[in-house]
Design an enzyme around this catalytic site. Structure first.
Site, PDB file in Angstrom:
ATOM      1  N   HIS A 115       0.806  -1.217   0.000  1.00 41.54           N
ATOM      2  CA  HIS A 115       0.000   0.000   0.000  1.00 41.54           C
ATOM      3  C   HIS A 115       0.843   1.273   0.000  1.00 41.54           C
ATOM      4  O   HIS A 115       0.350   2.348  -0.271  1.00 41.54           O
ATOM      5  CB  HIS A 115      -0.992   0.005   1.173  1.00 41.54           C
ATOM      6  CG  HIS A 115      -0.372   0.151   2.509  1.00 41.54           C
ATOM      7  ND1 HIS A 115      -0.159  -0.906   3.369  1.00 41.54           N
ATOM      8  CD2 HIS A 115       0.061   1.239   3.169  1.00 41.54           C
ATOM      9  CE1 HIS A 115       0.382  -0.466   4.486  1.00 41.54           C
ATOM     10  NE2 HIS A 115       0.525   0.843   4.392  1.00 41.54           N
ATOM     11  N   ASP A 145       0.029  -7.524   1.152  1.00 40.42           N
ATOM     12  CA  ASP A 145       0.424  -6.143   1.423  1.00 40.42           C
ATOM     13  C   ASP A 145       1.941  -5.996   1.517  1.00 40.42           C
ATOM     14  O   ASP A 145       2.455  -5.286   2.365  1.00 40.42           O
ATOM     15  CB  ASP A 145      -0.247  -5.609   2.687  1.00 40.42           C
ATOM     16  CG  ASP A 145      -0.108  -4.090   2.811  1.00 40.42           C
ATOM     17  OD1 ASP A 145       0.088  -3.439   1.763  1.00 40.42           O
ATOM     18  OD2 ASP A 145      -0.176  -3.556   3.941  1.00 40.42           O
ATOM     19  N   SER A 229       4.764   2.744   7.880  1.00 44.38           N
ATOM     20  CA  SER A 229       4.444   1.519   7.149  1.00 44.38           C
ATOM     21  C   SER A 229       5.620   1.009   6.342  1.00 44.38           C
ATOM     22  O   SER A 229       6.273   1.754   5.623  1.00 44.38           O
ATOM     23  CB  SER A 229       3.273   1.752   6.206  1.00 44.38           C
ATOM     24  OG  SER A 229       2.072   1.829   6.910  1.00 44.38           O
TER      25      SER A 229
END
Length: 279
Positions: A115, A145, A229
């Site tokens: 993402h 992901d 992230s």
């Protein structure tokens, strides 16, 4: 043997923060209540669902796990891991954003979240020494992901060492390293709060929401915020045991998600099964 743990009903949401986007015209509006964006800049993100509990998930930073609690131990681990953590900068039709990444090879192969780079038109990587170089996405897997990017024209980088996430225990101390709000090289610490949490977030393959993504995650209270992230979760030996990918955020009318002490990382054993085919 650990058992899968489901979340109780919560009033907030689990979020897989999409890139923390910057736009000249202002903030990119997110698709749900409160989003922890992955990139430094203005708000942006995607909100997921937490099983059937009504919660949601936001992808964000990555924690580093320790076994000792002293400041000297944290600083030792940080010094060992920081050279292997980079900032991933993305430009897309939505604007500019950033996330974090983990160095896999001396020649610049880097692991991050899918993402972080989904829908990217241009990718660059800022190394731990401050250099920013061009990069390209080698492979991405929306279902897990995870993504791998290749930095251009680099050599001699310090690869991170991967450990066995099956050996992680509840109560182990952790440290998160990444670029929250674009503040590269930020280090925070906490503990492993739970194991085998079932996390479900909306998928992203081309910058939009697609089918949901589910995985069994390591839960931590290490402070994880937008921009983290794709960063590493490491143990006391400086081995990566997880990749931070989501946080829980309380219900809100809008705005930017911040850490409330409930974050999630994709276990390293799952990561290593996928990385080789993405590279």
């Amino acid at each position: 043997m650990t058992t899968t743990q489901d979340f109780p009903a919560m009033s907030g949401s689990l979020q897989e923060p999409a890139p923390f986007w910057r736009r000249r015209t202002g903030t990119v509006v997110t698709s749900a209540a409160l989003v922890a964006a992955l990139f430094g800049g203005v708000t942006g993100g995607v909100v997921g669902a937490l099983n059937a509990s009504g919660g949601g998930v936001a992808a964000v930073s990555s924690p580093v796990a320790l076994n000792a609690s002293s400041t000297s131990d944290v600083s030792t681990i940080a010094a060992k891991v920081l050279p292997s953590v980079v900032q991933v900068n993305v430009r897309s039709g939505q604007g500019e954003g950033l996330g974090s990444g983990v160095v896999l090879t001396p020649d610049g192969r880097i692991l991050t979240n899918n993402h972080v780079v989904a829908g990217a038109q241009q990718v660059t990587v800022t190394l731990s020494d401050g250099r920013t170089v061009d990069a390209a996405v080698l492979g991405a897997d929306a279902s897990s992901d995870l993504a791998v990017v290749q930095a251009s024209g680099v050599s001699g980088l310090t690869p991170a060492k991967f450990g066995d996430s099956d050996r992680v225990k509840i109560g182990d101390q952790v440290v998160a390293i990444g670029s929250p709000e674009g503040l590269q090289g930020t280090v925070t610490s906490g503990i492993v709060s739970a194991l085998d949490r079932t996390v479900t977030v909306p998928g992203t393959s081309t910058g939009r929401r697609d089918s949901s993504v589910s995985y069994q995650a390591i839960q931590t209270d290490a402070s994880i915020n937008p921009g983290n992230s794709g960063g590493p979760l490491v143990n006391a030996a400086g081995e990566v045991v997880g990749i931070n990918s989501a946080i829980y955020s309380p219900a809100s009318d809008g705005g930017q998600a911040g850490s409330v002490g409930i974050g999630f990382a994709i276990p390293s054993d799952q990561v290593q099964q996928i990385v080789n085919r993405l590279s």
